[in-house]
Every structure is written in structure tokens, then in C-alpha cells.
Design an enzyme around this catalytic site. Sequence first.
Site, PDB file in Angstrom:
ATOM      1  N   ASP A  15       0.818  -1.158  -0.044  1.00 42.66           N
ATOM      2  CA  ASP A  15      -0.122   0.191  -0.098  1.00 42.66           C
ATOM      3  C   ASP A  15       0.766   1.082  -0.150  1.00 42.66           C
ATOM      4  O   ASP A  15       0.483   2.264  -0.595  1.00 42.66           O
ATOM      5  CB  ASP A  15      -0.839  -0.086   1.352  1.00 42.66           C
ATOM      6  N   CYS A 239      -3.377   5.912  -2.056  1.00 45.06           N
ATOM      7  CA  CYS A 239      -4.122   5.021  -3.097  1.00 45.06           C
ATOM      8  C   CYS A 239      -4.287   5.556  -4.321  1.00 45.06           C
ATOM      9  O   CYS A 239      -4.638   7.026  -4.560  1.00 45.06           O
ATOM     10  CB  CYS A 239      -5.590   4.659  -2.459  1.00 45.06           C
TER      11      CYS A 239
HETATM   12  P1  HMG Z   1      -9.524  -4.348 -16.647  1.00 47.58           P
HETATM   13  O1  HMG Z   1      -8.737  -3.534 -17.286  1.00 47.58           O
HETATM   14  O2  HMG Z   1     -10.979  -4.071 -16.349  1.00 47.58           O
HETATM   15  O3  HMG Z   1      -9.189  -5.920 -16.822  1.00 47.58           O
HETATM   16  O4  HMG Z   1      -8.751  -4.391 -15.130  1.00 47.58           O
HETATM   17  P2  HMG Z   1      -9.336  -6.664 -18.249  1.00 47.58           P
HETATM   18  O5  HMG Z   1      -9.699  -8.134 -17.582  1.00 47.58           O
HETATM   19  O6  HMG Z   1     -10.057  -6.347 -19.005  1.00 47.58           O
HETATM   20  O7  HMG Z   1      -7.790  -6.592 -18.413  1.00 47.58           O
HETATM   21  C1  HMG Z   1      -7.335  -5.828 -18.726  1.00 47.58           C
HETATM   22  C2  HMG Z   1      -5.687  -6.200 -19.073  1.00 47.58           C
HETATM   23  O8  HMG Z   1      -4.988  -6.518 -17.927  1.00 47.58           O
HETATM   24  C3  HMG Z   1      -5.402  -7.384 -19.805  1.00 47.58           C
HETATM   25  O9  HMG Z   1      -4.306  -7.157 -20.535  1.00 47.58           O
HETATM   26  C4  HMG Z   1      -5.157  -8.641 -18.897  1.00 47.58           C
HETATM   27  O10 HMG Z   1      -4.518  -9.369 -19.329  1.00 47.58           O
HETATM   28  C5  HMG Z   1      -4.473  -7.564 -17.954  1.00 47.58           C
HETATM   29  P3  HMG Z   1      -4.194  -7.044 -22.163  1.00 47.58           P
HETATM   30  O11 HMG Z   1      -4.896  -7.901 -22.966  1.00 47.58           O
HETATM   31  O12 HMG Z   1      -4.722  -5.554 -22.246  1.00 47.58           O
HETATM   32  O13 HMG Z   1      -2.524  -6.777 -22.149  1.00 47.58           O
HETATM   33  N1  HMG Z   1      -4.794  -8.206 -16.401  1.00 47.58           N
HETATM   34  C6  HMG Z   1      -3.595  -8.348 -15.683  1.00 47.58           C
HETATM   35  N2  HMG Z   1      -2.192  -8.390 -15.735  1.00 47.58           N
HETATM   36  C7  HMG Z   1      -1.548  -8.677 -14.636  1.00 47.58           C
HETATM   37  N3  HMG Z   1      -2.140  -9.029 -13.541  1.00 47.58           N
HETATM   38  C8  HMG Z   1      -3.623  -9.146 -13.296  1.00 47.58           C
HETATM   39  C9  HMG Z   1      -4.531  -8.883 -14.373  1.00 47.58           C
HETATM   40  N4  HMG Z   1      -5.556  -8.877 -14.478  1.00 47.58           N
HETATM   41  C10 HMG Z   1      -5.824  -8.393 -16.110  1.00 47.58           C
HETATM   42  N5  HMG Z   1      -4.101  -9.909 -12.130  1.00 47.58           N
HETATM   43  C11 HMG Z   1      -8.240  -5.217 -13.154  1.00 47.58           C
HETATM   44  C12 HMG Z   1      -9.210  -4.920 -13.985  1.00 47.58           C
HETATM   45  C13 HMG Z   1      -8.955  -5.838 -11.583  1.00 47.58           C
HETATM   46  C14 HMG Z   1      -7.183  -6.365 -13.536  1.00 47.58           C
HETATM   47  C15 HMG Z   1      -7.604  -3.970 -12.733  1.00 47.58           C
HETATM   48  O14 HMG Z   1      -8.489  -2.824 -12.580  1.00 47.58           O
HETATM   49  C16 HMG Z   1      -6.536  -3.824 -11.635  1.00 47.58           C
HETATM   50  O15 HMG Z   1      -5.558  -4.358 -11.728  1.00 47.58           O
HETATM   51  N6  HMG Z   1      -6.564  -2.924 -10.657  1.00 47.58           N
HETATM   52  C17 HMG Z   1      -5.867  -3.001  -9.470  1.00 47.58           C
HETATM   53  C18 HMG Z   1      -6.085  -1.767  -8.738  1.00 47.58           C
HETATM   54  C19 HMG Z   1      -5.129  -1.531  -7.560  1.00 47.58           C
HETATM   55  O16 HMG Z   1      -4.316  -2.473  -7.425  1.00 47.58           O
HETATM   56  N7  HMG Z   1      -5.671  -0.682  -6.632  1.00 47.58           N
HETATM   57  C20 HMG Z   1      -4.897  -0.631  -5.449  1.00 47.58           C
HETATM   58  C21 HMG Z   1      -5.340  -1.608  -4.542  1.00 47.58           C
HETATM   59  S1  HMG Z   1      -6.738  -1.370  -3.411  1.00 47.58           S
HETATM   60  C22 HMG Z   1      -6.298  -0.261  -2.004  1.00 47.58           C
HETATM   61  O17 HMG Z   1      -5.151   0.382  -2.074  1.00 47.58           O
HETATM   62  C23 HMG Z   1      -7.066  -0.170  -0.946  1.00 47.58           C
HETATM   63  C24 HMG Z   1      -6.600  -0.933   0.216  1.00 47.58           C
HETATM   64  O18 HMG Z   1      -5.316  -0.305   0.615  1.00 47.58           O
HETATM   65  C25 HMG Z   1      -7.413  -0.942   1.431  1.00 47.58           C
HETATM   66  C26 HMG Z   1      -7.782   0.687   1.561  1.00 47.58           C
HETATM   67  O19 HMG Z   1      -6.981   1.526   1.754  1.00 47.58           O
HETATM   68  O20 HMG Z   1      -8.991   0.744   1.804  1.00 47.58           O
HETATM   69  C27 HMG Z   1      -6.399  -2.362  -0.130  1.00 47.58           C
HETATM   70 MG    MG Z   2      -4.855   1.289   1.708  1.00 45.05          MG
END
Ligand code: HMG
Ligand code: MG
Length: 298
Positions: A15, A239
Amino acid sequence: MYPAQVRIVEVGPRDGLQNESAQLSPDVKIAFIDMLSAAGLQTIEAGAFVSPKWVPQMADSDKVFAGIQRKAGVSYPALVPNEKGMEAAIAAGVREVAVFAAASESFSQKNINCTIDESLARFAPVMNMARAHDIRVRGYVSCVLGCPYEGDIAPAAVVRVAQALRDMGCYEISLGDTIGTGTPVKTRAMLRAVKDAIPAAEIAVHFHDTYGQALANILVALEERIAVVDSAAGGLGGCPYAKGASGNVATEDVLYMLNGMGIATGVDLAKVAEAGRFIAAAVGKSPATRVGLALLAK
Ligand code: HMG
Ligand code: MG
């Protein structure tokens, strides 16, 4: 009145670093994680197997997992959003993962590009893979005390998502004040609502310190018998999908408070402060921790 013992979940390497613009080498992240385990932390969230287009800072998580010295008794969870992430986590030898859903529809769209219910449905196959590989799963709920797009969030919305994650098989639910807008009375009301549905022993709190309220809110959580607290050494990060959200509450600040209250953690504050200074220097910032700075000035 307070728990005798608290487990700190160190989220700095994930994070903290996911939102730093500095591009760190895997070696720096590995050194940071090894310093954290040497400080006695038992849970260290070490990376995320998410889309590199969405969060480029976590793109080297496989290298990080390959390089860390896995200390016996320490868990190194990684964030996974879907099956693809889970496959990568399994390939990297990850033994614990965290799935994440939001209590706010708008945040869910911005963060993972789907509705809350779609995100929960995506986790079902992830949970099956976890069971097949004997991998523990933690669940996060974001925006439990406010959303950058929707403002106030009703406790009932938090309860619904927390309960769904628990029913799916998450062993612990971490309640995230993603943008750090929560205050103590609201925190208590939200926690009490969740505790009506989930035992306190399965709840963790995850505060960002954007408005300087994190320690006050953690104190309330301790009063509510919550004994797991997420924090980040050096107070780095934020974030990427919550503009203006500053870092997680600093592990140094949480430890100083817990030490002063006689609550055991098994973590060495001086060593965490050292790790906090190391990583702050690596990203080119001053550590965002009052306690870390006070110790440095001594
Ligand atoms: P999308 O664009 O809707 O997904 O993303 P998609 O299924 O259409 O895939 C698009 C592309 O991403 C494709 O590649 C997939 O293969 C690839 P392309 O064909 O375009 O070359 N892909 C991946 N690559 C690597 N690893 C994967 C993966 N999945 C798909 N796992 C998705 C949807 C969920 C993947 C995207 O939105 C994403 O990765 N989001 C992550 C956001 C994130 O990490 N946010 C921060 C964490 S949350 C947070 O910080 C809060 C927390 O701390 C708690 C709090 O503070 O409250 C936890
Ligand atoms: Mg967080």
C-alpha cells in the site's frame, strides 16, 4: 478494556509503495521487506499481482517474492484482484493473498473497473484456487468511512461487503478508511455495525492518516476489541484511485501508542523506524511519521 496483544499487518511494501511515483528496484523493496521481518513483524504485505497498466509500481512483485528471505512464522500476503493475479501469485510461491472490494460503487469502478457484485463474483474462482493450494485469503473492504466520489458511506454498505467476503472464506476482514476521512464516533458506529455480523477476532482496521485521525480511530478500534491493525513503516503511500489520500498510518506511530499502553506486539520500534527511514530515503521523501522523526532527532 484493551486487547493485551495486537498483531500489526505491515502494508508498506504494497500500500505504501503502490502510490509512490519513484520507480524502485526490486532489490530496494526486498531490502525493505527483510528489514521489516527482522523488526519482528509477523505479517508483511509484500506486493500485488494486479494489472501493471493500472498500478505499474507493483509490476515487479514476482521478483520481490523471489528475492525476500522468508522468515519462519512470518506471512507475506499479496493482493490479487482476479484469477490471473491468483495464478501469478501461486507461481511466485505466495502462501497468503488478499482480495479487495469496496463499500462504494463509484470507488469499485475506479479501482477495479467493475461493480461491487461483479468484484465479489470474480473472487469466487480465486477462493477455489486458494482452497486447492491451501492458501489463506484475507479480505479488504475499502471506503468504509467515506468515498472520494460519493462522500459518506452507510455502515450497512460496509457490513454487506464484509459479510460477503467472510462467507466466501476470508479468514479476516480488513476495514479500510481509504481516504482517511473517518473520525472516532463514526468509526465506533461502523465497527459496531460490522461486529453485529462478524466476530471482533476476525476484523482488522486499516486507516490512512490523511486528516490526522488515524491514531484516534485506532484507539476506538482497540476499545471495540479489534486486535489487528494495518500500518505502513514510514507512513508512505496512498491510493492511486483516491486522489489526495495520504499514506497509511505509520507503523512507528502505532507502535509508540501501543507500547505506551502496555499492549504487546513483538515488534521492535527502533528497527521499524530504521526501515521507515530507509524506504523514505529511497523514494526521496521525509518519513511521514511523527514518532519516526522524533526518534531520529534524539
Ligand atoms: P480491466 O482493465 O478491467 O481488466 O482491469 P481486463 O480483464 O479487461 O484486463 C485488461 C488487461 O489487464 C489485460 O491485458 C489483462 O490480461 C491484464 P491486455 O490484454 O490488455 O494486455 N490483467 C492483468 N495483468 C496482470 N495481473 C492481473 C491482471 N488482470 C488483468 N491480475 C483489474 C481489471 C482488476 C485487473 C484492474 O483494474 C486492476 O488491476 N486494478 C488494481 C487496482 C489496484 O491495485 N488498486 C490498489 C489496491 S486497492 C487499495 O489500495 C485499497 C486497500 O489498501 C484498502 C484501503 O485502503 O481501503 C486494499
Ligand atoms: Mg490502503
